[in-house]
Design a protein around this motif. Structure first.
Motif, PDB file in Angstrom:
ATOM      1  N   VAL A  74       0.855  -1.194   0.000  1.00 32.61           N
ATOM      2  CA  VAL A  74       0.000   0.000   0.000  1.00 32.61           C
ATOM      3  C   VAL A  74       0.887   1.238   0.000  1.00 32.61           C
ATOM      4  O   VAL A  74       1.820   1.352   0.804  1.00 32.61           O
ATOM      5  N   LEU A  75       0.619   2.175  -0.906  1.00 30.29           N
ATOM      6  CA  LEU A  75       1.342   3.446  -0.940  1.00 30.29           C
ATOM      7  C   LEU A  75       0.784   4.365   0.143  1.00 30.29           C
ATOM      8  O   LEU A  75      -0.419   4.350   0.421  1.00 30.29           O
ATOM      9  N   LEU A  76       1.648   5.177   0.739  1.00 31.37           N
ATOM     10  CA  LEU A  76       1.265   5.940   1.921  1.00 31.37           C
ATOM     11  C   LEU A  76       1.332   7.440   1.665  1.00 31.37           C
ATOM     12  O   LEU A  76       2.326   7.953   1.150  1.00 31.37           O
ATOM     13  N   SER A  77       0.277   8.126   2.048  1.00 30.06           N
ATOM     14  CA  SER A  77       0.208   9.581   1.974  1.00 30.06           C
ATOM     15  C   SER A  77       0.038  10.112   3.394  1.00 30.06           C
ATOM     16  O   SER A  77      -1.070  10.122   3.937  1.00 30.06           O
ATOM     17  N   GLU A  78       1.144  10.530   4.002  1.00 36.28           N
ATOM     18  CA  GLU A  78       1.086  10.968   5.400  1.00 36.28           C
ATOM     19  C   GLU A  78       0.739  12.449   5.471  1.00 36.28           C
ATOM     20  O   GLU A  78       1.315  13.269   4.744  1.00 36.28           O
ATOM     21  N   GLU A  79      -0.194  12.774   6.333  1.00 45.38           N
ATOM     22  CA  GLU A  79      -0.668  14.147   6.496  1.00 45.38           C
ATOM     23  C   GLU A  79      -0.045  14.743   7.753  1.00 45.38           C
ATOM     24  O   GLU A  79      -0.400  14.374   8.866  1.00 45.38           O
ATOM     25  N   GLN A  80       0.885  15.660   7.558  1.00 51.07           N
ATOM     26  CA  GLN A  80       1.564  16.316   8.659  1.00 51.07           C
ATOM     27  C   GLN A  80       1.812  17.772   8.295  1.00 51.07           C
ATOM     28  O   GLN A  80       2.057  18.082   7.130  1.00 51.07           O
ATOM     29  N   PRO A  81       1.759  18.706   9.235  1.00 55.93           N
ATOM     30  CA  PRO A  81       1.486  18.476  10.657  1.00 55.93           C
ATOM     31  C   PRO A  81       0.004  18.314  10.982  1.00 55.93           C
ATOM     32  O   PRO A  81      -0.338  17.869  12.054  1.00 55.93           O
ATOM     33  N   ASP A  82      -0.868  18.684  10.050  1.00 63.34           N
ATOM     34  CA  ASP A  82      -2.306  18.675  10.333  1.00 63.34           C
ATOM     35  C   ASP A  82      -3.012  17.624   9.501  1.00 63.34           C
ATOM     36  O   ASP A  82      -2.642  17.341   8.362  1.00 63.34           O
ATOM     37  N   ILE A  83      -4.080  17.075  10.066  1.00 58.40           N
ATOM     38  CA  ILE A  83      -4.940  16.157   9.339  1.00 58.40           C
ATOM     39  C   ILE A  83      -5.785  16.959   8.344  1.00 58.40           C
ATOM     40  O   ILE A  83      -6.169  18.098   8.618  1.00 58.40           O
ATOM     41  N   LEU A  84      -6.068  16.377   7.186  1.00 56.23           N
ATOM     42  CA  LEU A  84      -6.656  17.129   6.078  1.00 56.23           C
ATOM     43  C   LEU A  84      -8.107  16.800   5.784  1.00 56.23           C
ATOM     44  O   LEU A  84      -8.676  17.352   4.850  1.00 56.23           O
ATOM     45  N   ASP A  85      -8.719  15.902   6.562  1.00 53.26           N
ATOM     46  CA  ASP A  85     -10.091  15.455   6.328  1.00 53.26           C
ATOM     47  C   ASP A  85     -10.163  14.706   4.988  1.00 53.26           C
ATOM     48  O   ASP A  85      -9.165  14.555   4.300  1.00 53.26           O
ATOM     49  N   THR A  86     -11.325  14.229   4.635  1.00 53.21           N
ATOM     50  CA  THR A  86     -11.416  13.332   3.479  1.00 53.21           C
ATOM     51  C   THR A  86     -11.127  14.046   2.157  1.00 53.21           C
ATOM     52  O   THR A  86     -10.432  13.497   1.293  1.00 53.21           O
ATOM     53  N   GLY A  87     -11.651  15.238   1.996  1.00 50.08           N
ATOM     54  CA  GLY A  87     -11.412  15.958   0.748  1.00 50.08           C
ATOM     55  C   GLY A  87      -9.971  16.394   0.588  1.00 50.08           C
ATOM     56  O   GLY A  87      -9.345  16.171  -0.457  1.00 50.08           O
ATOM     57  N   GLY A  88      -9.441  17.022   1.619  1.00 49.78           N
ATOM     58  CA  GLY A  88      -8.052  17.459   1.565  1.00 49.78           C
ATOM     59  C   GLY A  88      -7.093  16.289   1.487  1.00 49.78           C
ATOM     60  O   GLY A  88      -6.065  16.345   0.800  1.00 49.78           O
ATOM     61  N   GLY A  89      -7.420  15.199   2.194  1.00 51.36           N
ATOM     62  CA  GLY A  89      -6.568  14.018   2.167  1.00 51.36           C
ATOM     63  C   GLY A  89      -6.543  13.369   0.797  1.00 51.36           C
ATOM     64  O   GLY A  89      -5.483  12.935   0.318  1.00 51.36           O
ATOM     65  N   LEU A  90      -7.708  13.291   0.147  1.00 49.74           N
ATOM     66  CA  LEU A  90      -7.764  12.728  -1.199  1.00 49.74           C
ATOM     67  C   LEU A  90      -6.981  13.605  -2.168  1.00 49.74           C
ATOM     68  O   LEU A  90      -6.218  13.103  -3.002  1.00 49.74           O
ATOM     69  N   ARG A  91      -7.134  14.903  -2.059  1.00 49.94           N
ATOM     70  CA  ARG A  91      -6.422  15.809  -2.965  1.00 49.94           C
ATOM     71  C   ARG A  91      -4.906  15.666  -2.809  1.00 49.94           C
ATOM     72  O   ARG A  91      -4.180  15.614  -3.798  1.00 49.94           O
ATOM     73  N   GLN A  92      -4.427  15.566  -1.572  1.00 45.80           N
ATOM     74  CA  GLN A  92      -2.983  15.408  -1.370  1.00 45.80           C
ATOM     75  C   GLN A  92      -2.470  14.105  -1.976  1.00 45.80           C
ATOM     76  O   GLN A  92      -1.336  14.027  -2.462  1.00 45.80           O
ATOM     77  N   ALA A  93      -3.304  13.060  -1.952  1.00 42.31           N
ATOM     78  CA  ALA A  93      -2.872  11.735  -2.423  1.00 42.31           C
ATOM     79  C   ALA A  93      -2.956  11.569  -3.931  1.00 42.31           C
ATOM     80  O   ALA A  93      -2.508  10.543  -4.457  1.00 42.31           O
ATOM     81  N   LEU A  94      -3.493  12.547  -4.650  1.00 43.45           N
ATOM     82  CA  LEU A  94      -3.704  12.374  -6.095  1.00 43.45           C
ATOM     83  C   LEU A  94      -2.432  12.029  -6.865  1.00 43.45           C
ATOM     84  O   LEU A  94      -2.478  11.190  -7.779  1.00 43.45           O
ATOM     85  N   PRO A  95      -1.250  12.618  -6.554  1.00 44.14           N
ATOM     86  CA  PRO A  95      -0.051  12.214  -7.293  1.00 44.14           C
ATOM     87  C   PRO A  95       0.276  10.734  -7.129  1.00 44.14           C
ATOM     88  O   PRO A  95       0.779  10.104  -8.073  1.00 44.14           O
ATOM     89  N   LEU A  96       0.007  10.161  -5.967  1.00 41.07           N
ATOM     90  CA  LEU A  96       0.238   8.736  -5.762  1.00 41.07           C
ATOM     91  C   LEU A  96      -0.822   7.895  -6.469  1.00 41.07           C
ATOM     92  O   LEU A  96      -0.520   6.817  -7.000  1.00 41.07           O
ATOM     93  N   LEU A  97      -2.051   8.383  -6.475  1.00 43.15           N
ATOM     94  CA  LEU A  97      -3.139   7.641  -7.115  1.00 43.15           C
ATOM     95  C   LEU A  97      -2.984   7.623  -8.630  1.00 43.15           C
ATOM     96  O   LEU A  97      -3.295   6.627  -9.282  1.00 43.15           O
ATOM     97  N   GLY A  98      -2.526   8.732  -9.191  1.00 44.75           N
ATOM     98  CA  GLY A  98      -2.221   8.776 -10.610  1.00 44.75           C
ATOM     99  C   GLY A  98      -3.422   8.674 -11.519  1.00 44.75           C
ATOM    100  O   GLY A  98      -3.302   8.165 -12.642  1.00 44.75           O
ATOM    101  N   ALA A  99      -4.585   9.141 -11.078  1.00 41.17           N
ATOM    102  CA  ALA A  99      -5.790   9.068 -11.910  1.00 41.17           C
ATOM    103  C   ALA A  99      -6.754  10.170 -11.494  1.00 41.17           C
ATOM    104  O   ALA A  99      -6.721  10.651 -10.365  1.00 41.17           O
ATOM    105  N   GLU A 100      -7.606  10.546 -12.439  1.00 39.96           N
ATOM    106  CA  GLU A 100      -8.602  11.593 -12.165  1.00 39.96           C
ATOM    107  C   GLU A 100      -9.882  11.012 -11.579  1.00 39.96           C
ATOM    108  O   GLU A 100     -10.657  11.731 -10.959  1.00 39.96           O
TER     109      GLU A 100
END
Length: 228
Positions: A74-100
């Protein structure tokens, strides 16, 4: 076996506050149900559709989850220093997900019945949908209190209202995430935009589903699994 070209995003960053003492020293996705960590139940369902990638976001007790998930590929997208909630967390992980367009899944529920990922993949219609949510009728939603999250019309579109519980798995187009100028926000904001455009849809799950976001859900989920 269903196969998909859509990657999977697992939401695993939360504090698990409803679990009380159970999450004081371990993250909620590692709480065991039927002898296995919660997140592994979800991973089994995701892997069954052979996605190209699985990504998880981490924040609370991130090293413990990383030690469990990284060896499983599993590829990991760590949110630091603050948690980003579901929308912000998904947006941060988009480069790892590699899809729209991606699957997203919570990691605090147990499913009994057909694979929800496979059902969504079969029903997904990108020409008409920007999001397709797996929702559970109230009578099949074990451990859930309340009247539901969404109401369904005859065409499969949903709006806020009673009747169906969001089960935590969806397919969603991510382009709208870039419209929000704050780092942390809920996917509810994206759903509101999609719903206003008439492109928010749901499937009704034909099996049973158990919410394990609270301590009582553990025994309920194990009982549900024994009844299969």
């Amino acid at each position: 076996m269903t196969q998909t070209d859509l990657p999977v995003m697992l939401f695993a960053a939360g504090f698990g506050t409803r679990m009380g003492d159970l999450t004081r020293a371990r993250p909620k996705p590692l709480i065991e149900v039927a002898g296995r960590p919660l997140v592994d139940h979800t991973l089994d369902l995701a892997r069954a559709i052979s996605p190209p990638r699985i990504v998880a976001n981490l924040h609370y007790l991130a090293p413990m989850l990383a030690a469990h998930l990284a060896p499983q590929g599993v590829l990991l997208s760590e949110e630091q220093p603050d948690i980003l909630d579901t929308g912000g967390g998904l947006r941060q992980a988009l480069p790892l997900l590699g899809a729209e367009t991606v699957f997203t899944s919570n990691t605090d529920a147990i499913w009994s019945g057909p694979n929800p990922f496979a059902l969504l993949a079969e029903a997904w219609d990108p020409a008409h949908m920007d999001a397709l949510l797996m929702c559970v009728p109230l009578e099949q939603a074990i451990g859930h209190a309340g009247t539901g999250d969404f109401s369904l019309d005859a065409q499969g579109r949903i709006e806020r209202g009673p009747g169906l519980v969001y089960g935590g798995v969806q397919i969603v187009k991510t382009g709208g995430l870039h419209c929000f100028d704050v780092p942390a926000f809920s996917l509810n904001l994206l759903w509101n935009r999609i719903g206003a455009a008439g492109r928010l849809f749901a499937l009704e799950y034909p099996g049973r589903w158990c919410d394990v976001g609270h301590p009582g859900g553990i025994a309920l989920a194990e009982e549900m699994l024994r009844d299969v």
